[in-house]
Write a protein that holds these residues in place. Sequence first.
Motif, PDB file in Angstrom:
ATOM      1  N   LEU A   1      12.256  -9.177   2.275  1.00 46.17           N
ATOM      2  CA  LEU A   1      12.911  -7.923   2.643  1.00 46.17           C
ATOM      3  C   LEU A   1      13.639  -8.102   3.971  1.00 46.17           C
ATOM      4  O   LEU A   1      13.019  -8.134   5.031  1.00 46.17           O
ATOM      5  CB  LEU A   1      11.888  -6.783   2.719  1.00 46.17           C
TER       6      LEU A   1
ATOM      7  N   PRO B   1      18.214  -3.670   2.005  1.00 49.80           N
ATOM      8  CA  PRO B   1      18.348  -2.240   1.713  1.00 49.80           C
ATOM      9  C   PRO B   1      19.045  -1.489   2.842  1.00 49.80           C
ATOM     10  O   PRO B   1      18.929  -1.849   4.016  1.00 49.80           O
ATOM     11  CB  PRO B   1      16.890  -1.754   1.604  1.00 49.80           C
TER      12      PRO B   1
ATOM     13  N   ASN C   1       8.296   0.824   0.227  1.00 50.77           N
ATOM     14  CA  ASN C   1       9.025  -0.097  -0.658  1.00 50.77           C
ATOM     15  C   ASN C   1       8.074  -1.014  -1.421  1.00 50.77           C
ATOM     16  O   ASN C   1       8.291  -1.302  -2.602  1.00 50.77           O
ATOM     17  CB  ASN C   1       9.990  -0.961   0.168  1.00 50.77           C
TER      18      ASN C   1
ATOM     19  N   LYS D   1      15.506  -8.795  11.149  1.00 46.71           N
ATOM     20  CA  LYS D   1      16.027  -8.696   9.781  1.00 46.71           C
ATOM     21  C   LYS D   1      17.183  -9.672   9.558  1.00 46.71           C
ATOM     22  O   LYS D   1      17.391 -10.162   8.441  1.00 46.71           O
ATOM     23  CB  LYS D   1      16.430  -7.249   9.475  1.00 46.71           C
TER      24      LYS D   1
ATOM     25  N   ALA E   1       0.818  -1.224   0.000  1.00 47.74           N
ATOM     26  CA  ALA E   1       0.000   0.000   0.000  1.00 47.74           C
ATOM     27  C   ALA E   1       0.846   1.265   0.000  1.00 47.74           C
ATOM     28  O   ALA E   1       0.371   2.337  -0.382  1.00 47.74           O
ATOM     29  CB  ALA E   1      -0.940   0.001   1.209  1.00 47.74           C
TER      30      ALA E   1
ATOM     31  N   ASP F   1      -3.973  -8.938   7.507  1.00 44.54           N
ATOM     32  CA  ASP F   1      -2.810  -8.830   8.393  1.00 44.54           C
ATOM     33  C   ASP F   1      -1.994 -10.114   8.245  1.00 44.54           C
ATOM     34  O   ASP F   1      -2.544 -11.213   8.412  1.00 44.54           O
ATOM     35  CB  ASP F   1      -3.321  -8.663   9.834  1.00 44.54           C
ATOM     36  N   ILE F   2      -0.704  -9.966   7.950  1.00 47.46           N
ATOM     37  CA  ILE F   2       0.110 -11.175   7.720  1.00 47.46           C
ATOM     38  C   ILE F   2       0.334 -11.980   9.006  1.00 47.46           C
ATOM     39  O   ILE F   2       0.901 -13.069   8.960  1.00 47.46           O
ATOM     40  CB  ILE F   2       1.461 -10.862   7.025  1.00 47.46           C
TER      41      ILE F   2
ATOM     42  N   VAL G   1      10.608   5.379   7.249  1.00 47.84           N
ATOM     43  CA  VAL G   1      11.751   6.233   7.579  1.00 47.84           C
ATOM     44  C   VAL G   1      11.258   7.599   8.072  1.00 47.84           C
ATOM     45  O   VAL G   1      11.811   8.173   9.022  1.00 47.84           O
ATOM     46  CB  VAL G   1      12.703   6.359   6.365  1.00 47.84           C
TER      47      VAL G   1
ATOM     48  N   PRO H   1       7.456   5.917   4.130  1.00 49.88           N
ATOM     49  CA  PRO H   1       6.761   6.337   5.358  1.00 49.88           C
ATOM     50  C   PRO H   1       7.402   5.767   6.631  1.00 49.88           C
ATOM     51  O   PRO H   1       7.373   6.417   7.680  1.00 49.88           O
ATOM     52  CB  PRO H   1       5.342   5.796   5.160  1.00 49.88           C
TER      53      PRO H   1
ATOM     54  N   SER I   1      17.502  -6.470   5.526  1.00 52.36           N
ATOM     55  CA  SER I   1      18.015  -5.107   5.672  1.00 52.36           C
ATOM     56  C   SER I   1      19.524  -5.216   5.882  1.00 52.36           C
ATOM     57  O   SER I   1      20.041  -6.285   6.202  1.00 52.36           O
ATOM     58  CB  SER I   1      17.368  -4.450   6.898  1.00 52.36           C
TER      59      SER I   1
ATOM     60  N   GLY J   1       6.520  -5.053   6.890  1.00 55.78           N
ATOM     61  CA  GLY J   1       7.335  -5.103   8.097  1.00 55.78           C
ATOM     62  C   GLY J   1       7.181  -3.817   8.885  1.00 55.78           C
ATOM     63  O   GLY J   1       6.648  -2.822   8.381  1.00 55.78           O
ATOM     64  N   ILE J   2       7.636  -3.857  10.137  1.00 53.23           N
ATOM     65  CA  ILE J   2       7.576  -2.658  10.983  1.00 53.23           C
ATOM     66  C   ILE J   2       8.946  -2.392  11.614  1.00 53.23           C
ATOM     67  O   ILE J   2       9.776  -3.309  11.735  1.00 53.23           O
ATOM     68  CB  ILE J   2       6.530  -2.785  12.118  1.00 53.23           C
TER      69      ILE J   2
END
Length: 260
Positions: free
Chosen positions: A136, A182, A17, A156, A14, A59-60, A190, A188, A138, A88-89
Amino acid sequence: MKLDGKVAIVTGGAMGNGLGIVKVFLKYGADVVIIDYSDKLQQTLQELQNPKVMGYKADIRDKNMLIAVVNDVIAKKGKIDILVNNAGIAKLQPFATMQDDIRDAHFDINIKGTWNMTQAVVPYMIKNNYGKIINLSSVTGPMVADTGEVAYATTKAAILGFTKGLAMELVKNNINVNAIMPGYIMTPMVDGIAKDSNASNPQSVINGIAAGIPMGRLGTIEELGELAAFLASDEATYITGQGIVIDGASTLPETKSVGV
Ligand SMILES: NC(=O)c1ccc[n+]([C@@H]2O[C@H](COP(=O)([O-])OP(=O)(O)OC[C@H]3O[C@@H](n4cnc5c(N)ncnc54)[C@H](O)[C@@H]3O)[C@@H](O)[C@H]2O)c1
């Protein structure tokens, strides 16, 4: 185009990334399914205005819901070729006083959510003897960390282990499993980290991040999307179990003083 005829699921598409990945996948001809728990999903689908994209609000953390979503995608599209585990959060807090609910949210979404989503999709990939899974990770965790990132960094790094274990198991099924690592990409998430920091001006935090990166800027969601598209394509068939860094050289400098 390199993703013509492919059906891709992108979690967390949504915004940020995930949205970059969705846009680039659409550009290369894929059919894209977004799974996201944010209210922003509807707006994103409207803005994309593309008949090749559809979305599910889910929700995953909810494995049964994911199984239902995947069954519906199979009923509508017949197959799933690509899975990008992007949702992710990241919430920064000092380790010594971190509440368990913050730790658990990271573990439940970043690790178990990725696990749930993958387990819902993999049986169909095995059946098809084809698949590309992109997780993903990091640079935070496997390579570097700042203060406040213990929970996030733990998850991560776990994603890299998950990627390698799964890649080994699925190699016989013609399924490639890789991770993207990454550095800072302007999203959003960051923005939220900058706003949550103690600085009076969040933009100064973003400027500070950029100043520490040899390329002098954060990455864009489209640059990240291009790497995901490459890993999802049949140009990357001989790559599996790897973590690919995309960070504008942020992890490259050996010292801050030596040089010409
Ligand atoms: N932005 C960066 O600098 C950076 C760097 C390294 C890794 N990453 C990774 O990239 C991924 C995306 O990060 P971002 O910066 O775009 O974050 P973001 O917060 O900007 O976007 C995350 C998206 O995931 C969705 N999401 C979160 N939890 C979910 C859940 N439980 N179920 C369904 N959807 C959920 C959100 O609604 C949102 O749309 C994350 O896995 C993050 O760890 C980001």
